[in-house]
Design an enzyme around this catalytic site. Structure first.
Site, PDB file in Angstrom:
ATOM      1  CG  ASN A  81     -17.321   3.054   8.696  1.00  0.00           C
ATOM      2  OD1 ASN A  81     -18.408   3.265   8.155  1.00  0.00           O
ATOM      3  ND2 ASN A  81     -16.168   3.168   8.056  1.00  0.00           N
ATOM      4  CB  ILE A  92     -10.315  -4.376   7.950  1.00  0.00           C
ATOM      5  CG1 ILE A  92     -10.291  -5.352   6.748  1.00  0.00           C
ATOM      6  CG2 ILE A  92      -9.802  -5.065   9.208  1.00  0.00           C
ATOM      7  CD1 ILE A  92      -8.884  -5.734   6.283  1.00  0.00           C
ATOM      8  CE1 TYR A 106      -2.978  -3.068   0.225  1.00  0.00           C
ATOM      9  CE2 TYR A 106      -3.398  -2.584   2.533  1.00  0.00           C
ATOM     10  CZ  TYR A 106      -3.611  -3.367   1.411  1.00  0.00           C
ATOM     11  OH  TYR A 106      -4.444  -4.447   1.489  1.00  0.00           O
ATOM     12  CE  LYS A 120      -8.832   5.024   2.421  1.00  0.00           C
ATOM     13  NZ  LYS A 120      -9.467   5.989   1.477  1.00  0.00           N
ATOM     14  CG  LEU A 149     -17.697   0.029   3.776  1.00  0.00           C
ATOM     15  CD1 LEU A 149     -17.175   1.413   4.151  1.00  0.00           C
ATOM     16  CD2 LEU A 149     -19.057  -0.231   4.436  1.00  0.00           C
TER      17      LEU A 149
HETATM   18  N1  NAP Z   1      -5.858  -8.557   1.125  1.00  0.00           N
HETATM   19  C1  NAP Z   1      -6.237  -7.900   0.057  1.00  0.00           C
HETATM   20  O1  NAP Z   1      -5.956  -8.299  -1.084  1.00  0.00           O
HETATM   21  C2  NAP Z   1      -7.033  -6.633   0.226  1.00  0.00           C
HETATM   22  C3  NAP Z   1      -7.696  -6.081  -0.878  1.00  0.00           C
HETATM   23  C4  NAP Z   1      -8.462  -4.933  -0.679  1.00  0.00           C
HETATM   24  C5  NAP Z   1      -8.544  -4.360   0.582  1.00  0.00           C
HETATM   25  N2  NAP Z   1      -7.854  -4.901   1.636  1.00  0.00           N
HETATM   26  C6  NAP Z   1      -7.906  -4.272   2.996  1.00  0.00           C
HETATM   27  O2  NAP Z   1      -9.273  -4.022   3.330  1.00  0.00           O
HETATM   28  C7  NAP Z   1      -9.433  -2.621   3.611  1.00  0.00           C
HETATM   29  C8  NAP Z   1     -10.829  -2.145   3.243  1.00  0.00           C
HETATM   30  O3  NAP Z   1     -11.104  -2.335   1.872  1.00  0.00           O
HETATM   31  P1  NAP Z   1     -11.088  -1.151   0.777  1.00  0.00           P
HETATM   32  O4  NAP Z   1     -10.223  -0.057   1.224  1.00  0.00           O
HETATM   33  O5  NAP Z   1     -10.775  -1.823  -0.519  1.00  0.00           O
HETATM   34  O6  NAP Z   1     -12.596  -0.687   0.661  1.00  0.00           O
HETATM   35  P2  NAP Z   1     -13.818  -0.414   1.661  1.00  0.00           P
HETATM   36  O7  NAP Z   1     -13.382  -0.362   3.065  1.00  0.00           O
HETATM   37  O8  NAP Z   1     -14.887  -1.381   1.261  1.00  0.00           O
HETATM   38  O9  NAP Z   1     -14.300   1.042   1.152  1.00  0.00           O
HETATM   39  C9  NAP Z   1     -13.496   2.176   1.336  1.00  0.00           C
HETATM   40  C10 NAP Z   1     -14.240   3.358   0.716  1.00  0.00           C
HETATM   41  O10 NAP Z   1     -15.478   3.559   1.416  1.00  0.00           O
HETATM   42  C11 NAP Z   1     -15.529   4.902   1.898  1.00  0.00           C
HETATM   43  N3  NAP Z   1     -16.203   4.884   3.209  1.00  0.00           N
HETATM   44  C12 NAP Z   1     -15.738   4.386   4.380  1.00  0.00           C
HETATM   45  N4  NAP Z   1     -16.647   4.516   5.352  1.00  0.00           N
HETATM   46  C13 NAP Z   1     -17.721   5.125   4.799  1.00  0.00           C
HETATM   47  C14 NAP Z   1     -18.964   5.550   5.311  1.00  0.00           C
HETATM   48  N5  NAP Z   1     -19.305   5.364   6.590  1.00  0.00           N
HETATM   49  N6  NAP Z   1     -19.825   6.159   4.448  1.00  0.00           N
HETATM   50  C15 NAP Z   1     -19.506   6.360   3.160  1.00  0.00           C
HETATM   51  N7  NAP Z   1     -18.336   5.970   2.617  1.00  0.00           N
HETATM   52  C16 NAP Z   1     -17.445   5.361   3.426  1.00  0.00           C
HETATM   53  C17 NAP Z   1     -14.094   5.365   2.010  1.00  0.00           C
HETATM   54  O11 NAP Z   1     -14.036   6.784   1.881  1.00  0.00           O
HETATM   55  P3  NAP Z   1     -12.991   7.715   2.703  1.00  0.00           P
HETATM   56  O12 NAP Z   1     -11.645   7.041   2.657  1.00  0.00           O
HETATM   57  O13 NAP Z   1     -13.062   9.001   1.975  1.00  0.00           O
HETATM   58  O14 NAP Z   1     -13.498   7.856   4.128  1.00  0.00           O
HETATM   59  C18 NAP Z   1     -13.454   4.655   0.816  1.00  0.00           C
HETATM   60  O15 NAP Z   1     -13.696   5.376  -0.367  1.00  0.00           O
HETATM   61  C19 NAP Z   1      -8.313  -1.984   2.770  1.00  0.00           C
HETATM   62  O16 NAP Z   1      -8.113  -0.630   3.107  1.00  0.00           O
HETATM   63  C20 NAP Z   1      -7.189  -2.925   3.059  1.00  0.00           C
HETATM   64  O17 NAP Z   1      -6.644  -2.672   4.352  1.00  0.00           O
HETATM   65  C21 NAP Z   1      -7.132  -6.038   1.484  1.00  0.00           C
END
Ligand code: NAP
Length: 280
Positions: free
Chosen positions: A248, A236, A56, A238, A197
């Protein structure tokens, strides 16, 4: 505010079911302070599981995490991940040491293989076990492993030390309910749900908004509460926006009733057959 439920890992460690993701953080230096503040905001609210990776921001996200956890390392359950191409016997140890430097800590609570690559699993497990013996990691696990990959891992001499498998799981992506989740549950291995999300796209689905407005919650809270009601998941999301972090956290106070769950099943049906593991 209700306390965040805990998930117990196979070695008995208790971890908050709701944590903080960091993908897309650490990519722009000028945003790092705000991103670290958002993470600290989550820590203040008990979301003390932080998920990051050497990938990241090319190490930048780990540096953001370092700022957020400075002076409070002991409060945090810290997870990072090694690239598959760094997962060899010597290279995994070197990659972990680089992560520890960027995170400004002497240990990880959990170290994951980010996805399966060409390095033999036995070699990665040997590296992880060496890191564990040296106290550089407390435990290890994997990410993006389907049931077949996990079965192969499980058959290795120390494969059963695997603490978790972090995979894509949210209302709009329920394929793992067919085989992977039951496989893990049968072995009491808790799952870590990433992109809960749907990276924000799920939140724009009309069916989700309809259920959310009916029960006076936001789409994000419904999406998280739907995962959190399953007692063996770590989730988790983000959020770089502190208002999102607070919203959240409030998902832990939301209990979905039978009517809401039925409406969600209608709009986002469970799998009706096997499919390849979805990943980002
Ligand atoms: N192992 C893997 O291959 C892998 C792959 C993907 C992700 N991950 C991990 O999982 C974590 C989460 O997944 P992700 O980052 O892909 O996506 P996510 O958590 O599903 O979505 C993040 C998005 O949702 C927005 N958001 C968060 N809370 C919100 C709320 N209450 N209302 C409206 N919008 C909201 C965030 O905006 P803002 O940032 O502007 O608040 C961001 O744009 C990652 O950060 C990473 O640590 C792991």
């Amino acid at each position: 505010m209700l306390p965040i439920p805990q998930v117990v890992l196979p070695d008995g460690a208790a971890v908050p079911a709701l944590g903080l993701g960091t993908w897309m953080m650490g990519e722009q230096r000028r945003r790092a302070g705000d991103e670290a503040a958002a993470l600290a905001h989550g820590l203040d609210r008990g979301m003390t599981l932080i998920d990051t990776a050497e990938m990241y921001g090319d190490g930048g996200a780990e540096e953001v995490v370092a700022r957020a956890i400075a002076g409070r390392r002991d409060e945090v359950f810290l997870v990072s991940k090694v690239y598959p191409h760094n997962a060899g016997r010597g290279s995994a140890i070197a990659a972990c040491e680089r992560s520890l430097q960027r995170l400004r800590t002497d240990r990880l609570d959990l170290y994951l293989l980010h996805w399966r690559g060409s390095v033999p699993l036995a070699e990665t497990v040997a590296a992880f076990e060496a890191l564990r013996r040296d106290g550089k990691i407390a435990r290890w696990g994997v990410s993006n492993f389907d049931a077949g990959d996990l079965a192969e891992l499980w058959a290795l001499p120390e494969g059963r030390h695997c603490a978790t498998n972090q995979v894509l799981y949210h209302l709009g992506e329920r394929g793992i309910e067919w085989a992977l989740l039951p496989w893990m549950r049968a072995r009491r291995m808790p799952l870590m749900a990433y992109s809960p999300l749907g990276q924000g796209a799920l939140l724009r689905r009309k069916e989700l908004a309809t259920v959310a407005s009916r029960i006076g919650a936001t789409p994000a809270q419904v999406a998280l509460a739907w995962l959190l009601r399953q007692r063996d998941l770590m989730v988790i999301p983000k959020a770089a926006d502190p208002a999102h972090v607070a919203a959240n956290r409030a998902a832990c106070d939301l209990a979905l009733d039978a009517a809401a769950l039925a409406a969600l099943d209608d709009a986002f049906p469970p799998p009706s057959g096997a499919s390849a593991l979805a990943m980002l």
